[in-house]
Design a protein around this motif. Structure first.
Motif, short mmCIF file in Angstrom:
data_model
loop_
_atom_site.label_atom_id
_atom_site.label_comp_id
_atom_site.label_asym_id
_atom_site.label_seq_id
_atom_site.Cartn_x
_atom_site.Cartn_y
_atom_site.Cartn_z
N VAL A 69 0.82 -1.21 0.00
CA VAL A 69 0.00 0.00 0.00
C VAL A 69 0.86 1.26 0.00
CG1 VAL A 69 -1.73 1.26 1.33
CG2 VAL A 69 -1.89 -1.21 1.15
N LYS A 70 1.98 1.22 0.69
CA LYS A 70 2.85 2.40 0.76
C LYS A 70 3.36 2.80 -0.62
CE LYS A 70 2.83 3.44 5.07
NZ LYS A 70 2.27 4.70 5.52
N THR A 71 3.69 1.82 -1.46
CA THR A 71 4.19 2.17 -2.80
C THR A 71 3.08 2.83 -3.61
OG1 THR A 71 3.64 -0.04 -3.63
CG2 THR A 71 5.88 0.31 -2.83
N ILE A 72 1.86 2.35 -3.47
CA ILE A 72 0.74 2.97 -4.19
C ILE A 72 0.51 4.38 -3.67
CG2 ILE A 72 -1.74 2.83 -4.63
CD1 ILE A 72 -1.45 -0.21 -4.55
N GLN A 73 0.57 4.56 -2.36
CA GLN A 73 0.37 5.90 -1.79
C GLN A 73 1.46 6.86 -2.27
OE1 GLN A 73 0.22 5.14 2.42
NE2 GLN A 73 -2.01 4.85 2.40
N ASN A 74 2.69 6.38 -2.35
CA ASN A 74 3.78 7.24 -2.84
C ASN A 74 3.57 7.61 -4.30
OD1 ASN A 74 5.04 7.19 -0.37
ND2 ASN A 74 6.36 5.46 -0.87
N LYS A 75 3.11 6.65 -5.12
CA LYS A 75 2.84 6.97 -6.52
C LYS A 75 1.72 8.00 -6.65
CE LYS A 75 4.28 2.70 -8.79
NZ LYS A 75 3.83 1.56 -9.62
N ILE A 76 0.67 7.84 -5.86
CA ILE A 76 -0.43 8.80 -5.89
C ILE A 76 0.06 10.17 -5.48
CG2 ILE A 76 -2.63 9.42 -4.80
CD1 ILE A 76 -3.28 6.44 -4.70
N ALA A 77 0.89 10.24 -4.44
CA ALA A 77 1.42 11.53 -3.99
C ALA A 77 2.27 12.15 -5.09
CB ALA A 77 2.24 11.34 -2.72
N ASP A 78 3.06 11.34 -5.79
CA ASP A 78 3.88 11.87 -6.90
C ASP A 78 2.99 12.41 -8.01
OD1 ASP A 78 6.17 11.23 -5.56
OD2 ASP A 78 6.49 9.33 -6.65
N TYR A 79 1.94 11.65 -8.35
CA TYR A 79 1.04 12.12 -9.40
C TYR A 79 0.34 13.41 -8.99
CZ TYR A 79 1.53 7.57 -11.71
OH TYR A 79 2.01 6.46 -12.33
N ARG A 80 -0.10 13.48 -7.75
CA ARG A 80 -0.78 14.70 -7.28
C ARG A 80 0.18 15.88 -7.29
NH1 ARG A 80 -4.66 12.91 -2.29
NH2 ARG A 80 -6.27 11.94 -3.56
N GLU A 81 1.44 15.62 -6.95
CA GLU A 81 2.42 16.70 -6.96
C GLU A 81 2.65 17.20 -8.39
OE1 GLU A 81 6.97 16.82 -5.74
OE2 GLU A 81 5.64 16.28 -4.09
N ASP A 82 2.67 16.26 -9.34
CA ASP A 82 2.80 16.66 -10.74
C ASP A 82 1.59 17.45 -11.20
OD1 ASP A 82 5.22 15.39 -10.85
OD2 ASP A 82 4.46 13.59 -11.85
N VAL A 83 0.42 17.05 -10.76
CA VAL A 83 -0.81 17.73 -11.16
C VAL A 83 -0.90 19.10 -10.51
CG1 VAL A 83 -3.33 17.63 -10.96
CG2 VAL A 83 -2.08 15.62 -11.66
N SER A 84 -0.31 19.22 -9.31
CA SER A 84 -0.43 20.50 -8.61
C SER A 84 0.36 21.60 -9.32
CB SER A 84 0.05 20.36 -7.17
OG SER A 84 1.44 20.14 -7.13
N THR A 85 1.27 21.27 -10.22
CA THR A 85 1.92 22.27 -11.04
C THR A 85 0.92 22.64 -12.12
OG1 THR A 85 4.04 21.26 -10.63
CG2 THR A 85 3.92 22.79 -12.47
N VAL A 86 0.18 23.69 -11.86
CA VAL A 86 -1.00 23.99 -12.66
C VAL A 86 -0.65 24.58 -14.02
CG1 VAL A 86 -3.11 25.35 -12.72
CG2 VAL A 86 -2.36 24.34 -10.59
N MET A 87 0.19 25.54 -14.04
CA MET A 87 0.32 26.31 -15.26
C MET A 87 1.74 26.81 -15.42
SD MET A 87 -1.84 29.79 -16.07
CE MET A 87 -2.67 29.48 -14.57
#
Length: 148
Positions: A69-87
């Motif tokens: 589960v930790k690896t999935i949570q880390n991947k989700i956090a990475d994806y969210r961090e990438d998405v948070s770079t809006v513009m």
């Protein structure tokens, strides 16, 4: 042969043999029926054993495919961090492109007052938020992205 001839319908031995034969027929049918029932029960247990064996094999295969589960949570956090770079780009240019569509919609002469009001609001927004021409990179890290 010298024996007196007695019709079979009057002979008591015939009826005794007939009734005993019928009784034996009933006993054998009951025995056969109970034997068939037991064989069916045996097939059910064999089938259940086979099903359980296949399910245990499936469980072993699925256990090998389990991901932490930790690896999935880390991947989700990475994806969210990438998405948070809006513009990344010219913010003023983007605002001008957005507002130009509304201004084109408000082009008829009967909407001239509304058009002027929209342009004034846009100008006030740019001044209030200090939006100028140039390249802007907007990044934002959210605190709720962290998993505990």
């Amino acid at each position: 042969m010298g024996l007196p001839v007695i019709p079979w319908a009057q002979n008591p031995t015939f009826y005794i043999v007939l009734s005993l034969g019928f009784l034996v027929y009933i006993i054998w049918s009951i025995l056969l029926h109970s034997m068939l029932r037991e064989w069916d029960k045996k097939e059910i247990t064999d089938n259940l054993r086979k099903i359980i064996k296949h399910l245990q094999v499936d469980i072993k295969v699925l256990k090998t495919k389990v991901i932490d589960v930790k690896t999935i949570q880390n991947k989700i956090a990475d994806y969210r961090e990438d998405v948070s770079t809006v513009m990344q780009g010219n913010l003023k240019k983007y605002i001008d492109q957005f507002s130009s569509g509304w201004i084109a919609y408000l082009a008829p002469s009967n909407m001239k007052e509304l058009k002027e009001k929209c342009l004034q609001l846009k100008k006030e927004f740019e001044e209030k938020n200090n939006i100028k021409s140039g390249t802007v990179k907007v990044t934002h890290e959210r605190s709720f992205l962290k998993f505990s």
